[in-house]
Enzyme design. Structure first.
Site, PDB file in Angstrom:
ATOM      1  CB  CYS A  19      -0.306   1.906  29.564  1.00 55.25           C
ATOM      2  SG  CYS A  19       1.453   2.208  29.525  1.00 55.25           S
ATOM      3  CG  HIS A  29      -0.550   0.101  25.166  1.00 50.25           C
ATOM      4  ND1 HIS A  29      -1.405   1.165  25.322  1.00 50.25           N
ATOM      5  CD2 HIS A  29       0.665   0.511  25.586  1.00 50.25           C
ATOM      6  CE1 HIS A  29      -0.733   2.196  25.817  1.00 50.25           C
ATOM      7  NE2 HIS A  29       0.527   1.824  25.984  1.00 50.25           N
ATOM      8  CD  GLN A  43       2.336   4.373  34.616  1.00 46.89           C
ATOM      9  OE1 GLN A  43       2.221   5.591  34.555  1.00 46.89           O
ATOM     10  NE2 GLN A  43       3.242   3.700  33.925  1.00 46.89           N
ATOM     11  CD  GLU A  79      -2.216   1.508   2.830  1.00 44.40           C
ATOM     12  OE1 GLU A  79      -2.186   0.568   3.655  1.00 44.40           O
ATOM     13  OE2 GLU A  79      -2.644   2.632   3.107  1.00 44.40           O
ATOM     14  CD  GLU A  87      -4.273  -0.290  23.656  1.00 40.50           C
ATOM     15  OE1 GLU A  87      -4.334  -1.085  24.618  1.00 40.50           O
ATOM     16  OE2 GLU A  87      -3.744   0.839  23.746  1.00 40.50           O
TER      17      GLU A  87
HETATM   18  N1  GLN Z   1       3.089   7.982  30.636  1.00 37.42           N
HETATM   19  C1  GLN Z   1       3.196   6.673  31.164  1.00 37.42           C
HETATM   20  C2  GLN Z   1       4.595   6.126  31.048  1.00 37.42           C
HETATM   21  O1  GLN Z   1       5.395   6.589  30.283  1.00 37.42           O
HETATM   22  C3  GLN Z   1       2.225   5.737  30.494  1.00 37.42           C
HETATM   23  C4  GLN Z   1       2.493   5.552  29.040  1.00 37.42           C
HETATM   24  C5  GLN Z   1       1.331   4.968  28.320  1.00 37.42           C
HETATM   25  O2  GLN Z   1       0.208   4.975  28.786  1.00 37.42           O
HETATM   26  N2  GLN Z   1       1.565   4.470  27.142  1.00 37.42           N
HETATM   27  O3  GLN Z   1       4.910   5.183  31.735  1.00 37.42           O
END
Ligand code: GLN
Length: 564
Positions: free
Chosen positions: A412, A539, A416, A170, A541
Site C-alpha cells: 500500500c 494489503h 506508493q 467471544e 497480509e
Molecule cells: N496513506 C496511503 C493512502 O491513503 C496508504 C494507506 C495505507 O497504506 N493503508 O493511500
C-alpha cells in the site's frame, strides 16, 4: 421454555415483558452456541482460544461461524488509533475490525463479514434507529429487553445466514466491565430461550503464580468464576490460562468453587507460539466435550495433518532469514500483527524461520544510513501507513534495496513510496511526491483518485475491502498468483498512482502488472532485472492463511532464501 411461550415471543409481541425479535424462519436448536467469556483480567487470548476451538470443531466436519462482541461505542475499528488498539483488520466486505477478526479468518481459513462483528456502538445504533422508526410501539426502550433483544437477534441472524452448526461467540472484555454487562445478560437469556442443550459457556480465567511464592494460586480464578455465576451463568468448561500447566490441586479447587467437573477444568498454559494452542486444546479433548454437551454430530477429521505439518515446520525450521520492516509504528508491533503472521505462514511453507528486524526510518536520511540498517537483511517490507513521518527514510531504503538487489515487498503506502523513488531516481522527476506528504509538490505521482474525489463529497473517503485485480500475463505477479488472470485482494487507501505519470514510469521500466478491471487504478507494480521487487496497492497480509500463505509474502521469503 414451553413452545407456546416461545411462539408468543416475536417482533409483534410488545404487550408483554418479552421482547425477543426472532429472524423469520429461525429454527431453534438447528445451530448451537458456544459462548466464551473472560474473567480476572483482559488479554487472556480469548480470540486465540475461540479460534483454536473453532479450528478443532471445523476439523470435526462442523460448520462454524465465529463472532466477536467489542464493548466499544465505536461502530467499527476504522477510527481507532493503531497505537492504542493494534492493527485495523479489513474484511472482504470492507468492515474495519479488531485484530481478533484476523485470528478467526486465519485459524478457520474462511472469509468473515460484518455479520461476524458486533460492537456496542452497532447495537445501540440499531436500537436508536428502531426507536426513531417507532418499531418499539410506544414502549419505553430499555437495556432489558430491547438492547439484549437486538443482541440475540444479531446472533440468531448469523446462525441462520451462515447455516452453521456452531456459533462461536467471544465476548470481549472481562466479566464485571460496564461495557459488556448487557451482552452477558443477553447470552444468559439466550441460554434460557434456546435451552441448555443448545448453549455452552466457556469461562476463561487466569491462575496466578507469583514469583515470590513460586506456587499457583487459584483465588482470583475462583472469584472470577463467582462473578460470572452471580450473573446467572454457569460455565460448562473453565479454561485456565497460566504460565505453567495447572496442577490437579488447582483444578480441583476451581472445580469445587464453580460446579464444573474437574475434567472440564482445563489448563491453557503458555506455549511458545499461538499455533500450539489447538493441539493443547485437542489434547484436553475440549472438542469432544463440546460436541457431547451440545449433542452435535461430528464427522471425520479433515485437515489435521496439514495443520500439524504447518506447526511442525514452525517448530523445526531448517534455516533463518532476516526480513526488515520499516515503519512508524515500530514501538507497537501489534499494528503489524497480520504482516508478522503472513511472514510466519510463508516461513513455515518454506521451512525457514523469518526473523524480523524493525527499522525506524526517521533515523535514515542518506544512503549511508540505509546501508547501516540494511546490510544484514535478506529482504525488506515497506508496509502501509499514513502521513508524512519517516517517508523520506523509506524512500532511501527502497533506493538501497532496488540498487543492491535485495528482495522488496511494498504494501500500500510502501508501493506508493516505491513509485515515488522510481520517479525521482529513474525517470528524472526530482520533485515527485505524494500529495498526502506534500500537497504542493510539482510532480504529483501519487494523488487522490479522480473517482475518489467525486465520491468524497458524498462521504465515502477510503477505498475499502475486497476488489478484483486483473493480472498481466507473463509477469512476476502472474507467476506468483499461479497464472491466474483475475485475483481478489483487500484495500484500505485514499491515494493512488496518478494515471498521468503511468506512461513515463512504464517507458522507464516500471511494470504495472495488476490493475483494477474497469479503471486505470494501478494495483501491482514490479521491476524486471531485480531478484524480487514488487508492490501491491492492497494489503496482502489480510488474506494470508497458515495453510495458504499470500503469494507476495511467499515470494518474498523464497527470494530472501535465494539471496542468502
Ligand atoms: N496513506 C496511503 C493512502 O491513503 C496508504 C494507506 C495505507 O497504506 N493503508 O493511500
Amino acid at each position: 421454555m414451553s413452545k407456546e411461550l416461545l411462539d408468543t415471543i416475536s417482533d409483534k409481541s410488545v404487550s408483554n415483558e418479552f421482547y425477543t425479535p426472532i429472524p423469520k424462519g429461525y429454527e431453534k436448536g438447528k445451530s448451537k452456541y458456544v459462548i466464551i467469556l473472560g474473567t480476572v483480567m483482559s488479554g487472556l487470548g480469548k480470540g486465540i482460544f475461540s479460534s483454536s476451538l473453532g479450528l478443532l470443531l471445523k476439523q470435526k466436519g462442523l460448520k462454524v461461524a465465529p463472532i466477536k462482541f467489542d464493548g466499544y461505542l465505536n461502530q467499527d475499528a476504522g477510527t481507532l488509533n493503531p497505537f492504542r488498539h493494534g492493527e485495523v483488520f479489513v474484511l472482504d466486505d470492507g468492515t474495519e475490525g479488531d485484530m481478533d477478526l484476523g485470528t478467526y479468518e486465519r485459524f478457520l481459513g474462511m472469509n468473515i463479514s460484518k455479520n461476524n462483528y458486533m460492537t456496542g456502538g452497532k447495537i445501540f445504533q440499531m436500537v436508536l434507529n428502531k426507536e426513531r422508526k417507532g418499531k418499539y410501539l410506544g414502549r419505553d426502550v430499555q437495556f432489558i429487553p430491547h438492547v439484549t433483544g437486538e443482541i440475540k437477534y444479531f446472533l440468531r441472524s448469523l446462525a441462520m445466514k451462515s447455516d452453521s452448526d456452531v456459533v462461536l461467540f467471544e465476548i470481549g472484555g472481562t466479566v464485571g466491565d460496564i461495557e459488556n454487562n448487557y451482552c452477558i445478560e443477553a447470552v444468559r437469556q439466550l441460554m434460557y430461550e434456546e435451552g441448555k442443550e443448545n448453549v455452552s459457556f466457556v469461562g476463561m480465567t487466569y491462575v496466578l503464580e507469583p514469583n515470590f511464592l513460586k506456587e499457583q494460586k487459584s483465588k482470583a480464578a475462583q472469584m472470577g468464576m463467582r462473578s460470572l455465576m452471580s450473573l446467572g451463568i454457569q460455565p460448562d468448561i473453565v479454561a485456565c490460562r497460566a504460565q505453567n500447566e495447572i496442577t490437579t490441586k488447582i483444578r480441583e479447587k476451581i472445580s469445587v468453587y464453580s460446579n464444573v467437573e474437574v475434567e472440564n477444568v482445563i489448563s491453557v498454559h503458555d506455549v511458545p507460539s499461538i499455533y500450539y494452542v489447538p493441539e493443547l486444546l485437542k489434547n484436553a479433548k475440549i472438542d469432544s466435550k463440546i460436541i457431547e454437551m451440545l449433542n452435535l454430530k461430528n464427522k471425520e477429521n479433515t485437515e489435521w495433518d496439514k495443520w500439524s505439518q504447518f506447526v511442525n515446520n514452525i517448530k523445526n525450521p531448517k534455516k533463518e532469514v532476516i526480513i526488515g520492516i520499516t515503519g512508524k509504528y515500530t514501538t507497537l508491533k501489534d499494528s503489524y500483527a497480520s504482516i508478522m503472521k503472513s511472514l510466519e505462514h510463508a516461513g513455515s511453507n518454506n521451512e525457514v524461520k523469518v526473523k524480523i528486524k524493525w527499522i525506524e526510518t526517521t533515523d535514515i536520511s542518506n544512503t549511508e544510513d540505509a546501508k547501516k540498517y540494511l546490510s544484514d537483511v535478506d529482504g525488506i517490507i515497506v508496509p502501509g501507513g499514513f502521513g508524512s513521518r519517516g517517508t523520506e527514510g523509506m524512500i532511501k531504503c527502497i533506493e538501497y534495496v532496488r540498487t543492491n538487489n535485495i528482495p522488496f515487498l511494498g504494501i500500500c503506502y510502501g508501493m506508493q513510496m516505491a513509485v515515488i523513488e522510481y520517479a525521482r531516481n529513474m525517470c528524472g522527476l526530482d520533485d515527485a511526491n505524494s500529495t498526502e506528504i506534500n500537497p504542493d509538490c510539482k510532480i504529483q505521482v501519487i494523488d487522490i483518485l479522480p473517482e475518489q474525489k467525486k465520491i468524497e463529497g458524498l462521504g465515502g473517503n477510503m477505498r475499502l475491502g475486497g476488489h478484483d485485480i486483473l493480472i498481466k500475463k507473463d509477469t512476476l505477479a502472474y507467476s506468483l498468483y499461479s497464472n491466474k488472470e483475475m485475483i481478489r485482494e483487500r484495500f484500505r487507501h485514499r491515494w493512488e498512482v496518478n494515471p498521468k505519470y503511468i506512461p513515463t514510469l512504464e517507458e522507464n521500466g516500471m511494470v504495472f502488472s495488476g490493475k483494477a478491471p474497469k479503471y486505470p487504478i494501478m494495483q501491482i507494480m514490479e521491476l524486471k532485472d531485480h531478484p524480487y521487487f514488487i508492490g501491491g496497492q492492497y494489503h496482502p497480509e489480510f488474506t494470508s492463511r497458515p495453510l495458504q500463505p499470500n503469494p507476495l509474502f511467499n515470494g518474498l521469503v523464497k527470494a530472501a532464501i535465494e539471496k542468502k
